[in-house]
Design a protein around this motif. Structure first.
Motif, short mmCIF file in Angstrom:
data_model
loop_
_atom_site.label_atom_id
_atom_site.label_comp_id
_atom_site.label_asym_id
_atom_site.label_seq_id
_atom_site.Cartn_x
_atom_site.Cartn_y
_atom_site.Cartn_z
N ARG A 82 0.83 -1.21 0.00
CA ARG A 82 0.00 0.00 0.00
C ARG A 82 0.86 1.26 0.00
O ARG A 82 0.46 2.31 -0.50
CB ARG A 82 -0.92 0.01 1.21
N GLY A 83 2.02 1.16 0.60
CA GLY A 83 2.91 2.32 0.66
C GLY A 83 3.83 2.43 -0.52
O GLY A 83 4.74 3.27 -0.53
N GLY A 84 3.62 1.56 -1.51
CA GLY A 84 4.42 1.65 -2.72
C GLY A 84 5.78 1.00 -2.61
O GLY A 84 6.64 1.20 -3.46
N LEU A 85 6.01 0.25 -1.58
CA LEU A 85 7.30 -0.42 -1.39
C LEU A 85 7.26 -1.81 -2.02
O LEU A 85 6.25 -2.52 -1.95
CB LEU A 85 7.63 -0.53 0.10
N LYS A 86 8.39 -2.18 -2.63
CA LYS A 86 8.48 -3.48 -3.26
C LYS A 86 8.91 -4.54 -2.25
O LYS A 86 9.69 -4.29 -1.35
CB LYS A 86 9.46 -3.44 -4.43
N GLY A 87 8.43 -5.72 -2.47
CA GLY A 87 8.79 -6.83 -1.59
C GLY A 87 7.78 -7.93 -1.68
O GLY A 87 6.59 -7.68 -1.89
N GLU A 88 8.24 -9.16 -1.55
CA GLU A 88 7.35 -10.31 -1.60
C GLU A 88 7.56 -11.15 -0.34
O GLU A 88 8.69 -11.34 0.11
CB GLU A 88 7.64 -11.17 -2.83
N PRO A 89 6.48 -11.64 0.23
CA PRO A 89 6.64 -12.51 1.40
C PRO A 89 7.34 -13.81 1.01
O PRO A 89 7.25 -14.24 -0.14
CB PRO A 89 5.19 -12.78 1.84
N PRO A 90 8.07 -14.41 1.92
CA PRO A 90 8.79 -15.65 1.61
C PRO A 90 7.82 -16.77 1.26
O PRO A 90 6.69 -16.82 1.75
CB PRO A 90 9.55 -15.95 2.91
N THR A 91 8.27 -17.67 0.39
CA THR A 91 7.47 -18.84 0.03
C THR A 91 7.64 -19.90 1.11
O THR A 91 8.76 -20.38 1.36
CB THR A 91 7.91 -19.41 -1.33
N LEU A 92 6.57 -20.26 1.74
CA LEU A 92 6.61 -21.22 2.83
C LEU A 92 5.72 -22.42 2.49
O LEU A 92 4.70 -22.27 1.81
CB LEU A 92 6.11 -20.58 4.13
N PRO A 93 6.11 -23.60 2.95
CA PRO A 93 5.22 -24.75 2.75
C PRO A 93 3.92 -24.54 3.49
O PRO A 93 3.87 -23.89 4.53
CB PRO A 93 6.02 -25.92 3.33
N ALA A 94 2.85 -25.08 2.94
CA ALA A 94 1.53 -24.90 3.53
C ALA A 94 1.44 -25.62 4.87
O ALA A 94 1.81 -26.78 4.98
CB ALA A 94 0.45 -25.41 2.58
N SER A 95 0.98 -24.92 5.86
CA SER A 95 0.82 -25.52 7.18
C SER A 95 -0.41 -26.42 7.19
O SER A 95 -1.42 -26.13 6.56
CB SER A 95 0.66 -24.43 8.24
N GLY A 96 -0.28 -27.55 7.90
CA GLY A 96 -1.42 -28.43 8.07
C GLY A 96 -1.55 -29.50 7.00
O GLY A 96 -2.39 -30.39 7.13
N ASP A 97 -0.73 -29.44 5.93
CA ASP A 97 -0.85 -30.48 4.89
C ASP A 97 0.26 -31.52 5.01
O ASP A 97 0.49 -32.29 4.09
CB ASP A 97 -0.85 -29.86 3.50
N ARG A 98 0.98 -31.53 6.13
CA ARG A 98 2.01 -32.51 6.49
C ARG A 98 3.33 -32.29 5.77
O ARG A 98 4.29 -33.03 6.05
CB ARG A 98 1.53 -33.94 6.28
N GLU A 99 3.43 -31.31 4.89
CA GLU A 99 4.70 -31.12 4.19
C GLU A 99 5.82 -30.79 5.16
O GLU A 99 6.91 -31.37 5.10
CB GLU A 99 4.56 -30.02 3.14
N ILE A 100 5.57 -29.86 6.07
CA ILE A 100 6.58 -29.49 7.07
C ILE A 100 6.86 -30.65 8.00
O ILE A 100 8.01 -30.98 8.29
CB ILE A 100 6.10 -28.26 7.86
N ILE A 101 5.81 -31.29 8.46
CA ILE A 101 5.95 -32.40 9.41
C ILE A 101 6.75 -33.55 8.79
O ILE A 101 7.69 -34.06 9.39
CB ILE A 101 4.56 -32.88 9.88
N ASP A 102 6.37 -33.95 7.58
CA ASP A 102 7.05 -35.08 6.93
C ASP A 102 8.51 -34.76 6.63
O ASP A 102 9.39 -35.62 6.79
CB ASP A 102 6.33 -35.46 5.64
N GLU A 103 8.79 -33.54 6.20
CA GLU A 103 10.17 -33.17 5.90
C GLU A 103 11.02 -33.16 7.16
O GLU A 103 12.16 -33.65 7.16
CB GLU A 103 10.21 -31.79 5.23
N PHE A 104 10.46 -32.63 8.26
CA PHE A 104 11.22 -32.63 9.51
C PHE A 104 11.49 -34.05 9.99
O PHE A 104 12.62 -34.37 10.38
CB PHE A 104 10.46 -31.87 10.60
N LEU A 105 10.48 -34.91 9.99
CA LEU A 105 10.66 -36.28 10.46
C LEU A 105 11.68 -37.03 9.60
O LEU A 105 12.47 -37.83 10.12
CB LEU A 105 9.32 -37.03 10.46
N PHE A 106 11.70 -36.74 8.31
CA PHE A 106 12.71 -37.35 7.43
C PHE A 106 14.11 -36.86 7.81
O PHE A 106 15.05 -37.66 7.90
CB PHE A 106 12.41 -37.01 5.97
#
Length: 364
Positions: A82-106
């Motif tokens: 809104r303030g005209g500043l450039k920037g993109e939020p980091p790409t994160l794995p979706a929470s709750g779909d086990r991607e984070i959980i499975d990767e950590f356990l591996f």
């Protein structure tokens, strides 16, 4: 947790160090620290155990932290836009779909030297019973019954330890563990904070007993590797204990009392390390004690006396009436070999070993 007295734990007697959910603080894992810890303890023959429910809790807490970060950072980037500043939020794995959980356990299960102690059905049932009936570690937190997970994994750790905790240390601040052990009618494991474990480990690995443990691990690994080198019942040992000496009457075996003489003695098969003693440093490079990490082991050169259970081949000869040399041979099984060795430790690994004197062969 308060500091333990210096004699509260003997690392030389430990089989394993088990980790509770709060081992690294805030209920979150630290795999880099765990990797360094496992590298260090492996050199002195101590295992690292992570109960499966602890791994699950770490995974869920990690997934939760990622989701909290996502929710907190998104409004900031909207405001920037809104303030005209450039920037993109980091790409994160979706929470709750086990991607984070499975990767950590591996990643956790892939750490060398770290054993995940899997949950058994019987322990899960007993843990649920403790939570419902409020026995053992069963308790209420904000009016909600809890403690089933702790009860379950503690039982599996106890079973893996052989029915008692005398050779187990637990990285935990949970005082309910002691209550659970009362229900199980066993003495609790050593309870350590991460700070105290680092302090004990640094001191232990740089003292004679720690060096002795590393010598045991070194030769035990060599003996295990030699098992793959079997030919016609003969196993070629992959280390040099030097020349041998013994009472000739013992070496001659059934030829004792005859005209036979000992020609040569060779190492046939090493079964196990019996004892390591008389560790004495020749030289060392000093290091600084780490504050939080597991720390590096100093380089050192040291003398040590090692006793093995082994088999040896003895060749003998005699000169017959015609002046001809007649050769014979036999094997002496389960003898004790005592070797005085000079060993070099570099970057935490024993990479050099030579005999200082003849090794002594005696009956067990």
């Amino acid at each position: 947790m308060e500091n333990l007295p210096d004699d509260a734990i003997n690392l030389g007697s430990l089989q394993a160090i088990a980790l509770d959910t709060n081992a690294f603080g805030k209920g979150l894992p630290d795999l880099e620290h765990l990797r360094k810890l496992s590298e260090l303890t492996a050199r002195i023959g101590i295992e690292i155990w992570v109960p499966e429910p602890v791994a699950w809790e770490w995974a869920e807490h990690l997934d939760r932290e990622v989701e909290l970060f996502r929710r907190s950072v998104s409004p900031i980037f909207r405001t920037m836009k809104r303030g005209g500043l450039k920037g993109e939020p980091p790409t994160l794995p979706a929470s709750g779909d086990r991607e984070i959980i499975d990767e950590f356990l591996f990643q956790l299960s892939s750490l060398p030297g770290v054993t995940v102690v899997y949950l058994t059905g019987e322990s899960a049932i007993n843990g649920l019973r403790d939570q419902i009936l409020q026995t053992g570690p069963g308790r209420r937190k904000d009016g909600v019954k809890t403690g089933g997970s702790d009860s379950a994994w503690l039982r599996d750790i106890l079973a893996k330890a052989g029915g008692d905790f005398t050779r187990i240390a637990l990285l935990s601040k949970d005082r309910d563990i002691r209550e659970a052990c009362k229900t199980l009618r066993v003495s609790p494991p050593y309870m350590l904070s991460l700070y105290n474990l680092n302090r004990y480990l640094f001191r232990f690995v740089n003292e004679s007993e720690g060096l002795a443990r590393r010598v045991i691990v070194h030769f035990t690994n060599l003996i295990s590797e030699s098992q793959a080198n079997v030919y016609d019942g003969w196993i070629e040992p992959d280390f040099n204990l030097g020349d041998f000496e013994s009472d000739s009457s013992f070496l001659l075996g059934d030829f004792r009392g005859s005209d036979h003489q000992v020609h040569a003695v060779t190492l046939r098969h090493v079964h196990e390390v019996l004892e390591v003693s008389d560790v004495g440093r020749e030289s060392e490079q000093e290091g600084d004690e780490p504050e939080e990490g597991a720390g590096a082991i100093n380089d050192a050169t040291f003398k040590v006396l090692v006793k093995f259970r082994a088999d040896v081949d003895v060749s003998t000869y005699e000169i017959d009436g015609d002046g001809e040399v007649q050769m014979n041979g036999h094997t002496l099984y389960d003898v004790r070999i005592t070797a005085s060795l000079l060993m070099e430790l570099s970057n935490g690994e024993i990479n050099y070993c030579i005999p200082l004197t003849n090794a002594r062969i005696d009956p067990l």
